[in-house]
Design an enzyme around this catalytic site. Structure first.
Site, PDB file in Angstrom:
ATOM      1  N   ILE A 144       1.670  96.204 -12.849  1.00 38.60           N
ATOM      2  CA  ILE A 144       0.515  95.550 -13.477  1.00 38.60           C
ATOM      3  C   ILE A 144      -0.135  96.471 -14.505  1.00 38.60           C
ATOM      4  CG2 ILE A 144      -1.829  94.682 -13.016  1.00 38.60           C
ATOM      5  CD1 ILE A 144      -0.681  93.754 -10.214  1.00 38.60           C
ATOM      6  N   ASN A 177      -6.831 100.765 -11.421  1.00 34.07           N
ATOM      7  CA  ASN A 177      -5.840  99.816 -10.922  1.00 34.07           C
ATOM      8  C   ASN A 177      -4.832 100.420  -9.942  1.00 34.07           C
ATOM      9  OD1 ASN A 177      -3.848  97.419 -11.416  1.00 34.07           O
ATOM     10  ND2 ASN A 177      -2.719  99.228 -12.113  1.00 34.07           N
ATOM     11  N   SER A 197      -8.036  92.400  -5.011  1.00 35.11           N
ATOM     12  CA  SER A 197      -6.890  91.573  -4.613  1.00 35.11           C
ATOM     13  C   SER A 197      -7.416  90.339  -3.909  1.00 35.11           C
ATOM     14  CB  SER A 197      -6.006  92.346  -3.626  1.00 35.11           C
ATOM     15  OG  SER A 197      -5.055  91.495  -3.027  1.00 35.11           O
ATOM     16  N   TYR A 238      -5.062  97.775   3.875  1.00 32.81           N
ATOM     17  CA  TYR A 238      -5.045  97.223   2.512  1.00 32.81           C
ATOM     18  C   TYR A 238      -6.150  96.179   2.361  1.00 32.81           C
ATOM     19  CZ  TYR A 238      -3.116  95.312  -1.847  1.00 32.81           C
ATOM     20  OH  TYR A 238      -2.940  94.899  -3.151  1.00 32.81           O
ATOM     21  N   LYS A 251      -9.443  96.482  -0.152  1.00 30.99           N
ATOM     22  CA  LYS A 251      -9.679  95.567  -1.271  1.00 30.99           C
ATOM     23  C   LYS A 251     -11.017  94.828  -1.122  1.00 30.99           C
ATOM     24  CE  LYS A 251      -5.949  96.552  -3.607  1.00 30.99           C
ATOM     25  NZ  LYS A 251      -6.037  97.218  -4.919  1.00 30.99           N
ATOM     26  N   THR A 308       6.162  92.823  -8.616  1.00 30.41           N
ATOM     27  CA  THR A 308       6.213  94.224  -9.074  1.00 30.41           C
ATOM     28  C   THR A 308       6.976  95.026  -8.016  1.00 30.41           C
ATOM     29  OG1 THR A 308       4.242  94.955  -7.888  1.00 30.41           O
ATOM     30  CG2 THR A 308       3.876  94.048 -10.098  1.00 30.41           C
TER      31      THR A 308
HETATM   32  P1  NDP Z   1       3.053  99.350  -8.372  1.00 29.93           P
HETATM   33  O1  NDP Z   1       3.424 100.013  -7.105  1.00 29.93           O
HETATM   34  O2  NDP Z   1       4.110  98.672  -9.179  1.00 29.93           O
HETATM   35  O3  NDP Z   1       2.310 100.393  -9.351  1.00 29.93           O
HETATM   36  C1  NDP Z   1       1.292 101.206  -8.877  1.00 29.93           C
HETATM   37  C2  NDP Z   1       1.291 102.496  -9.673  1.00 29.93           C
HETATM   38  O4  NDP Z   1       0.212 103.328  -9.163  1.00 29.93           O
HETATM   39  C3  NDP Z   1       2.575 103.321  -9.488  1.00 29.93           C
HETATM   40  O5  NDP Z   1       2.983 103.889 -10.726  1.00 29.93           O
HETATM   41  C4  NDP Z   1       2.151 104.388  -8.502  1.00 29.93           C
HETATM   42  O6  NDP Z   1       2.954 105.554  -8.574  1.00 29.93           O
HETATM   43  C5  NDP Z   1       0.725 104.636  -8.930  1.00 29.93           C
HETATM   44  N1  NDP Z   1      -0.054 105.328  -7.903  1.00 29.93           N
HETATM   45  C6  NDP Z   1       0.075 105.245  -6.547  1.00 29.93           C
HETATM   46  N2  NDP Z   1      -0.774 106.069  -5.946  1.00 29.93           N
HETATM   47  C7  NDP Z   1      -1.463 106.716  -6.918  1.00 29.93           C
HETATM   48  C8  NDP Z   1      -2.465 107.708  -6.909  1.00 29.93           C
HETATM   49  N3  NDP Z   1      -2.925 108.231  -5.757  1.00 29.93           N
HETATM   50  N4  NDP Z   1      -2.974 108.145  -8.083  1.00 29.93           N
HETATM   51  C9  NDP Z   1      -2.493 107.637  -9.272  1.00 29.93           C
HETATM   52  N5  NDP Z   1      -1.526 106.702  -9.333  1.00 29.93           N
HETATM   53  C10 NDP Z   1      -1.019 106.245  -8.176  1.00 29.93           C
HETATM   54  O7  NDP Z   1       1.895  98.326  -7.985  1.00 29.93           O
HETATM   55  P2  NDP Z   1       1.328  97.002  -8.707  1.00 29.93           P
HETATM   56  O8  NDP Z   1       1.425  97.137 -10.157  1.00 29.93           O
HETATM   57  O9  NDP Z   1       1.875  95.840  -8.016  1.00 29.93           O
HETATM   58  O10 NDP Z   1      -0.198  97.113  -8.238  1.00 29.93           O
HETATM   59  C11 NDP Z   1      -1.243  97.558  -9.086  1.00 29.93           C
HETATM   60  C12 NDP Z   1      -2.546  97.212  -8.400  1.00 29.93           C
HETATM   61  O11 NDP Z   1      -2.613  95.805  -8.204  1.00 29.93           O
HETATM   62  C13 NDP Z   1      -2.744  97.850  -7.027  1.00 29.93           C
HETATM   63  O12 NDP Z   1      -4.085  98.224  -6.860  1.00 29.93           O
HETATM   64  C14 NDP Z   1      -2.401  96.718  -6.079  1.00 29.93           C
HETATM   65  O13 NDP Z   1      -3.014  96.863  -4.831  1.00 29.93           O
HETATM   66  C15 NDP Z   1      -2.946  95.533  -6.851  1.00 29.93           C
HETATM   67  N6  NDP Z   1      -2.420  94.248  -6.472  1.00 29.93           N
HETATM   68  C16 NDP Z   1      -1.070  94.024  -6.523  1.00 29.93           C
HETATM   69  C17 NDP Z   1      -0.585  92.786  -6.153  1.00 29.93           C
HETATM   70  C18 NDP Z   1       0.873  92.468  -6.166  1.00 29.93           C
HETATM   71  O14 NDP Z   1       1.251  91.416  -5.605  1.00 29.93           O
HETATM   72  N7  NDP Z   1       1.724  93.300  -6.769  1.00 29.93           N
HETATM   73  C19 NDP Z   1      -1.489  91.701  -5.717  1.00 29.93           C
HETATM   74  C20 NDP Z   1      -2.883  92.056  -5.743  1.00 29.93           C
HETATM   75  C21 NDP Z   1      -3.319  93.283  -6.102  1.00 29.93           C
HETATM   76  P3  NDP Z   1       4.167 105.709  -7.476  1.00 29.93           P
HETATM   77  O15 NDP Z   1       4.991 104.472  -7.564  1.00 29.93           O
HETATM   78  O16 NDP Z   1       4.873 106.956  -7.924  1.00 29.93           O
HETATM   79  O17 NDP Z   1       3.471 105.840  -6.137  1.00 29.93           O
END
Ligand code: NDP
Length: 256
Positions: A24, A96, A148, A163, A167, A198
């Site tokens: 995202i 995010n 979320s 989680y 949220k 994702t």
């Molecule tokens: P992804 O796992 O695809 O991307 C998340 C990114 O955040 C990754 O690059 C990850 O790195 C990075 N990350 C994780 N921990 C940390 C940290 N401590 N500091 C900095 N960066 C960090 O997730 P999404 O894109 O799906 O999710 C993005 C947001 O949207 C999240 O908050 C998620 O909870 C929320 N969301 C997602 C939904 C979904 O269905 N996908 C639905 C509703 C909300 P690495 O992979 O190396 O850990």
């Protein structure tokens, strides 16, 4: 200038996206760049963050990749400082970064439960606090947090108590900051996506994914692209009167 550009006033805005290396965050950051916004990528994944920043620069705006764990107050403060100095200001922050954990509550270790709260809730607090301080000093800005639909409902069938709690916390934290910072013209809103395809969701057990689709109003998962316009709106001047709100983009999942 086209009316829509004038209305949204996005061109030239400066800010960052956490968790911007993939999913995202990356897609939204790309959408921002396509609107002429300077976007820094903040993530723990150095290689992917740099790749995303290069792709954004190729769109003709400024970018930078910053490796930062959003659970570290020192790292977050230094990172936001670097971005504001490098860009010459800070207009928006998309907080995010997030992680999930599907261990049943009776089995999960405290450290794993706490890790989810640390990244999803404390991480949003720390990045919003750092951005808010800059924006208060400079006369305003827009903060958007990723909550979320799990902050509203309890997902089934997978267990994810940390989680869901994190949220729900993001939604209430967003409203609290919105009230505190309204006098400083710092708007704070959040988005509540439903199931989005994702890395976070594609590897989830197929029978759980099948269950989601049976419960879903629209017959498919969303994509990160489905969220771009909502975040752009909240970052934009078109949302000048919108603060403390939660934009639910879940394909109607939580309506029924
Ligand atoms: P992804 O796992 O695809 O991307 C998340 C990114 O955040 C990754 O690059 C990850 O790195 C990075 N990350 C994780 N921990 C940390 C940290 N401590 N500091 C900095 N960066 C960090 O997730 P999404 O894109 O799906 O999710 C993005 C947001 O949207 C999240 O908050 C998620 O909870 C929320 N969301 C997602 C939904 C979904 O269905 N996908 C639905 C509703 C909300 P690495 O992979 O190396 O850990």
């Amino acid at each position: 200038m086209a009316y829509i550009e004038e209305l949204f006033g996005l061109k030239g805005k400066k800010g960052f996206v956490t968790g911007g290396a993939q999913g995202i965050g990356k897609v939204v950051a790309t959408g921002m760049a396509r609107c002429g916004m300077d976007v820094a990528i903040v993530d723990v994944n150095k290689e992917k963050a740099e790749e995303a920043a290069h792709q954004i620069e190729a769109l003709g705006v400024r970018s930078m990749a910053l490796v930062c764990d959003v659970t570290s107050a020192e790292a977050v403060d230094a990172t936001v400082d670097t971005i504001a100095t490098g860009f010459g200001g800070l207009d928006f922050a998309f907080n995010n970064a997030g992680i999930a954990n599907n261990t049943p509550t009776e089995d999960i270790d405290l450290k794993d439960w706490q890790k989810v709260i640390d990244v999803n809730l404390i991480g949003v607090f720390l990045t919003a606090r750092a951005a808010g301080r800059k924006m208060i000093a400079s006369g305003g800005g827009s903060i958007i947090n990723t909550a979320s639909m799990s902050g509203h409902i309890v997902n089934r069938p997978q267990p994810q108590s940390a989680y869901n709690a994190s949220k729900a916390g993001v939604i209430q934290l967003t409203k609290s900051m919105a009230i505190e910072w309204a006098p400083h013209k710092v708007r704070v809103n959040c988005i509540s996506p439903g199931y989005i395809r994702t890395e976070m969701t594609v590897h989830v057990r197929q029978d759980w994914q099948d269950s989601w689709m049976r419960q879903s109003v629209l017959p498919s998962m969303g994509t990160p692209e489905d969220l771009v316009a909502g975040v752009l709106y909240l970052a934009s001047d078109a949302a000048a009167f919108t603060t403390g709100s939660d934009l639910v983009m879940d394909g109607g999942f939580t309506v029924v």
